[in-house]
Design an enzyme around this catalytic site. Structure first.
Site, mmCIF file in Angstrom:
data_model
loop_
_atom_site.group_PDB
_atom_site.id
_atom_site.type_symbol
_atom_site.label_atom_id
_atom_site.label_comp_id
_atom_site.label_asym_id
_atom_site.label_seq_id
_atom_site.Cartn_x
_atom_site.Cartn_y
_atom_site.Cartn_z
ATOM 1 C CB CYS A 107 3.679 2.895 10.682
ATOM 2 S SG CYS A 107 2.590 1.924 9.673
ATOM 3 C CB SER B 215 -1.985 -3.444 1.359
ATOM 4 O OG SER B 215 -0.941 -4.125 1.994
ATOM 5 C CB ALA B 216 -1.388 -8.930 -0.161
ATOM 6 C CG HIS B 217 0.401 -6.662 5.179
ATOM 7 N ND1 HIS B 217 0.458 -6.286 6.493
ATOM 8 C CD2 HIS B 217 0.661 -5.545 4.460
ATOM 9 C CE1 HIS B 217 0.774 -4.994 6.570
ATOM 10 N NE2 HIS B 217 0.898 -4.527 5.346
ATOM 11 C CD GLN C 211 -6.152 -0.966 7.829
ATOM 12 O OE1 GLN C 211 -6.866 -1.931 8.102
ATOM 13 N NE2 GLN C 211 -4.882 -0.922 8.186
ATOM 14 N N GLY D 74 0.818 -1.213 0.000
ATOM 15 C CA GLY D 74 0.000 0.000 0.000
ATOM 16 C C GLY D 74 0.852 1.263 0.000
ATOM 17 C CG ASN E 262 -4.174 3.727 9.374
ATOM 18 O OD1 ASN E 262 -4.644 4.668 8.736
ATOM 19 N ND2 ASN E 262 -3.025 3.814 10.000
ATOM 20 C CB THR F 75 11.452 -9.501 -12.075
ATOM 21 O OG1 THR F 75 12.342 -9.230 -13.153
ATOM 22 C CG2 THR F 75 10.867 -10.897 -12.224
#
Ligand SMILES: Cc1ncc(COP(=O)(O)O)c(C=O)c1O
Length: 381
Positions: free
Chosen positions: A319, A196-198, A177, A68, A149, A234
């Site tokens: 964070c 974002s994936a996590h 979120q 993100g 968040n 890549t």
């Protein structure tokens, strides 16, 4: 352990793990034209379709990123470079650090002008102020998150998108979120969407920026012609395959169950404790988040005591935890610095159980009462 920090990150789901394992076998470079490359490319493009479906956009609009933060940076930097020195950006005072901390650079080095939309009660967006600033400031880009968040407060992303579209203004929403916690039909009309994936039980270090068809954005990451020449490098195939599998696994009904548990936690606290505030509780917010402040108790003290009991949550955003400055989100809500340091974020998720909720209520009641009792005893001495 009771894990109540799902807004910081989520555990990997079994589906995501299985998706990642598939990518171990497709180890070719997706840009290679031979068979090994074609196999990897097929997995890449299939993953793009699955992420796009979850976000309610087209596959060709998805650009995979490292998460993100990178997606947010791509939009801000790319737009500033696209527009040149008179770039005007309208944002809010409660955006994620990846937006907030990019602003001084944009202003000082690229001449960007920034305006912020005021907040209404309890952290909601002041829509009247938004409309006024859109008209008077005439921004090139509006960047407003879909869900906060720290407080979980929602901004009406699709309503904002419609208003922006009427004035021909581009709109970026950070849906990091929001994805998986509210339907994508509530934020998918934005021109740029950060994912974002996590936060959705996928792996860390992978995300995406949806760039809706025809929207212009200067490239800020050079290399090969990967990601339709929008981001060189890549691709992180294992991350991307895990992200796609996590997307397949999203289910709105999960969050209805989580909302019930969150509400039960809040009701349990209300029944047993006093002198606390739940920020954002009077406005639309994420179903899993409780931004909680016990008056007179620094969150660091309470969280340390709870941590010893095995309860994991965070003070402000993950964070910024460890830093002693109060969260910019909470001070933007009108809290004094001392009050902001009392706030903590409890965020529940798919693996939260009823038993964990009941145990958490017990732990809070015990620790808050103990800290307050000790204070009273000290005062009396
Ligand atoms: C609202 C928001 N935007 C962006 C990010 C950054 O996402 P990532 O960790 O994938 O870089 C986060 C992560 O906490 C977030 O909560």
């Amino acid at each position: 352990m009771i894990y109540a920090d799902y807004n910081a990150t989520t555990p990997l789901s079994e589906a995501a793990k299985a998706g990642m394992a598939k990518a171990f076998e497709c180890w070719g470079n997706p840009s290679s034209s031979h068979r090994a490359g074609r196999l990897a490319n097929a997995l890449l493009e299939e993953s793009r379709e699955r992420v796009a479906k979850a976000a309610g956009v087209e596959a060709r609009e998805i650009v995979f990123t490292s998460g993100g933060s990178e997606a947010n940076g791509m939009v801000l930097m790319g737009s500033a470079l696209q527009c040149g020195s008179d770039f005007r950006l309208l944002t809010s005072p409660v955006e994620h650090a990846s937006v907030e901390k990019a602003l001084p650079l944009l202003c000082e080095k690229l001449g960007t002008q920034v305006e912020r939309v005021a907040l209404a009660a309890d952290g909601a967006l002041d829509m009247e102020d938004f409309r006024n600033k859109l008209e008077s400031f005439r921004p090139h880009l509006v960047s407003l998150m879909a869900a906060n968040n720290e407080t979980g407060v929602l901004f009406p992303a699709n309503e904002i998108a419609e208003i922006c579209a009427r004035t021909g203004t581009l709109f970026h929403t950070d849906a990091t979120q929001a994805l998986g916690k509210i339907p994508s039909s509530e934020f998918n009309r934005a021109d740029f969407i950060t994912l974002s994936a996590h936060k959705i039980y996928g792996p860390k270090g992978v995300g995406a920026l949806a760039i809706r068809a025809g929207r212009k954005l200067e490239c800020t990451r050079f290399g090969g012609s990967q990601e339709i020449k929008r981001r060189g490098g890549t691709q992180n195939m294992i991350g991307i395959a895990g992200f796609a599998a996590a997307c397949d696994d999203l289910n709105d009904s999960h969050y209805e169950a989580i909302r019930e548990r969150r509400d039960r936690f809040e009701a349990g606290l209300r029944n047993s404790l006093s002198d606390f505030t739940i920020h954002g509780a009077t406005v639309a917010r994420l179903p899993n988040t409780t931004c909680l402040r016990f008056h007179g108790i620094q969150s660091e003290i309470l969280l340390t005591a709870l941590d010893l009991d095995g309860f994991c949550a965070s003070g402000g955003s993950a964070c910024s935890s460890g830093s002693h400055s109060p969260s910019h989100v909470l001070t933007a809500l009108g809290l004094q610095a001392d009050e902001a340091k009392e706030a903590m974020r409890i965020s529940w998720g798919r693996f939260t159980t009823d038993e964990e909720i009941d145990r958490s209520i017990e732990l809070f009641v015990r620790q808050v009462s103990r800290i307050r009792q000790r204070r009273m005893e000290r005062k009396a001495q």
